[in-house]
Design a protein around this motif. Structure first.
Motif, short mmCIF file in Angstrom:
data_model
loop_
_atom_site.label_atom_id
_atom_site.label_comp_id
_atom_site.label_asym_id
_atom_site.label_seq_id
_atom_site.Cartn_x
_atom_site.Cartn_y
_atom_site.Cartn_z
N THR A 93 0.87 -1.23 -0.09
CA THR A 93 0.09 -0.06 0.14
C THR A 93 0.82 0.88 0.03
O THR A 93 2.08 1.24 0.59
CB THR A 93 -1.08 0.01 1.19
N ARG A 94 0.44 2.35 -0.64
CA ARG A 94 1.11 3.48 -0.53
C ARG A 94 1.24 3.94 1.03
O ARG A 94 0.34 4.17 1.74
CB ARG A 94 0.55 4.56 -1.34
N GLN A 95 2.43 4.28 1.26
CA GLN A 95 2.61 4.77 2.81
C GLN A 95 2.51 6.26 2.75
O GLN A 95 2.90 6.87 1.88
CB GLN A 95 3.93 4.43 3.02
N PRO A 96 2.03 6.73 3.78
CA PRO A 96 1.68 8.05 3.97
C PRO A 96 3.11 8.95 3.93
O PRO A 96 2.99 10.03 3.72
CB PRO A 96 0.84 8.35 5.35
N GLY A 97 4.17 8.39 4.32
CA GLY A 97 5.41 9.08 4.00
C GLY A 97 5.99 9.23 2.94
O GLY A 97 6.76 10.48 2.80
N HIS A 98 5.55 8.82 1.98
CA HIS A 98 5.82 9.07 0.51
C HIS A 98 5.45 10.42 0.34
O HIS A 98 6.18 11.19 -0.44
CB HIS A 98 5.38 8.01 -0.35
N ALA A 99 4.28 10.86 0.56
CA ALA A 99 3.77 12.17 0.20
C ALA A 99 4.61 13.46 0.55
O ALA A 99 5.01 13.97 0.08
CB ALA A 99 2.51 12.54 0.69
N ALA A 100 5.09 13.18 2.04
CA ALA A 100 6.12 13.97 2.65
C ALA A 100 7.30 14.34 2.02
O ALA A 100 8.07 15.21 1.84
CB ALA A 100 6.05 13.76 4.12
N THR A 101 7.71 12.71 1.48
CA THR A 101 9.01 12.81 0.76
C THR A 101 9.04 13.58 -0.49
O THR A 101 9.98 14.44 -0.94
CB THR A 101 9.47 11.27 0.57
N ARG A 102 7.95 13.44 -1.17
CA ARG A 102 7.84 14.03 -2.66
C ARG A 102 7.76 15.54 -2.32
O ARG A 102 8.38 16.52 -3.02
CB ARG A 102 6.50 13.51 -3.41
N GLN A 103 7.09 16.14 -1.28
CA GLN A 103 6.91 17.53 -1.14
C GLN A 103 8.33 18.11 -0.70
O GLN A 103 8.77 19.11 -1.05
CB GLN A 103 5.83 17.87 0.35
N ARG A 104 8.89 17.29 0.20
CA ARG A 104 10.58 17.69 0.57
C ARG A 104 11.25 17.59 -0.84
O ARG A 104 12.28 18.93 -1.08
CB ARG A 104 11.30 16.72 1.41
N ALA A 105 11.30 16.87 -1.62
CA ALA A 105 12.07 16.61 -3.01
C ALA A 105 11.60 17.90 -3.67
O ALA A 105 12.44 18.66 -4.35
CB ALA A 105 11.67 15.46 -3.64
N VAL A 106 10.31 18.14 -3.95
CA VAL A 106 10.10 19.47 -4.77
C VAL A 106 10.49 20.45 -4.02
O VAL A 106 11.01 21.67 -4.81
CB VAL A 106 8.48 19.44 -4.77
N ALA A 107 10.53 20.89 -2.66
CA ALA A 107 11.01 21.93 -2.13
C ALA A 107 12.46 22.28 -2.22
O ALA A 107 13.15 23.34 -2.39
CB ALA A 107 10.59 22.15 -0.43
N VAL A 108 13.29 20.90 -2.18
CA VAL A 108 14.76 21.04 -2.49
C VAL A 108 14.91 21.45 -3.82
O VAL A 108 15.87 22.39 -3.94
CB VAL A 108 15.18 19.73 -1.97
N ALA A 109 14.38 21.07 -4.88
CA ALA A 109 14.56 21.32 -6.27
C ALA A 109 14.16 22.81 -6.50
O ALA A 109 14.88 23.71 -6.78
CB ALA A 109 13.67 20.45 -7.06
N ARG A 152 16.56 25.73 6.27
CA ARG A 152 15.00 26.12 6.02
C ARG A 152 14.07 24.88 6.27
O ARG A 152 13.06 25.19 6.81
CB ARG A 152 14.93 26.69 4.66
N LEU A 153 14.43 23.74 5.86
CA LEU A 153 13.68 22.60 5.80
C LEU A 153 13.70 21.71 7.16
O LEU A 153 13.24 20.89 7.14
CB LEU A 153 13.98 21.60 4.69
N ASP A 154 14.72 22.13 7.80
CA ASP A 154 15.01 21.34 8.98
C ASP A 154 15.49 20.11 8.76
O ASP A 154 14.89 18.88 9.34
CB ASP A 154 13.92 21.28 10.20
N LEU A 155 16.63 19.86 7.89
CA LEU A 155 17.11 18.59 7.64
C LEU A 155 18.58 18.80 7.60
O LEU A 155 19.03 19.90 7.74
CB LEU A 155 16.49 18.15 5.91
#
Length: 156
Positions: free
Chosen positions: A103-119, A134-137
């Motif tokens: 099943t799609r894991q909820p964490g994937h959406a957050a990962t995609r959002q972070r990837a978009v923000a990094v780009a 800025r992203l607390d990473l």
């Protein structure tokens, strides 16, 4: 010596003289609601003569557990539980965790959002350290996002 139970605020604790007080855990500590596991009382594997270790077999030795699951009245609930809680080991509803539908894991959406923000921030000219702040990473995580994005662009 039996444990003396003491009430310490919202959660109860178990106190054994000479040892540290240990907070008692509740179902909520494991992300469960009361009654969510009631189906397990009807499971074929809950019989007193069934060894629980059968359901965590060595590789390619799951046949006995799968035979027990084949006649189980709660197979679907068992498989759904394993998927919902992302069980990583064992036989659940007759299937190994590798064969359970993913099943799609909820964490994937957050990962995609972070990837978009990094780009987006990379295109704006910020350094890894600035983006990380800025992203607390960590800057290393930012570099991993950038490398992954670059591999995807090269493959396209």
């Amino acid at each position: 010596m039996p444990a003396r139970r003491t009430h310490t605020g919202p959660t109860r604790a178990v106190h054994v003289p000479g040892r540290a007080t240990v907070p008692r855990l509740s179902w909520a500590d494991f992300g469960l609601q009361p009654g969510e596991l009631d189906w397990q009382t009807h499971a074929a594997c809950a019989a007193p003569d069934i060894d629980p270790d059968l359901f965590f077999p060595e590789p390619r030795q799951a046949a006995q557990a799968q035979r027990i699951c084949a006649a189980c009245p709660v197979r679907q609930q068992c498989q759904a539980h394993a998927q919902r809680h992302r069980e990583r080991h064992g036989i659940w509803g007759g299937l190994s965790t590798r064969k359970l539908p993913r099943t799609r894991q909820p964490g994937h959406a957050a990962t995609r959002q972070r990837a978009v923000a990094v780009a987006r921030l990379t295109r704006a000219g910020l350094t890894s350290v600035q983006i990380a702040q800025r992203l607390d990473l960590s800057p290393r995580t930012i570099d991993r996002y950038r490398a992954h994005h670059q591999r995807l662009e090269e493959a396209a």
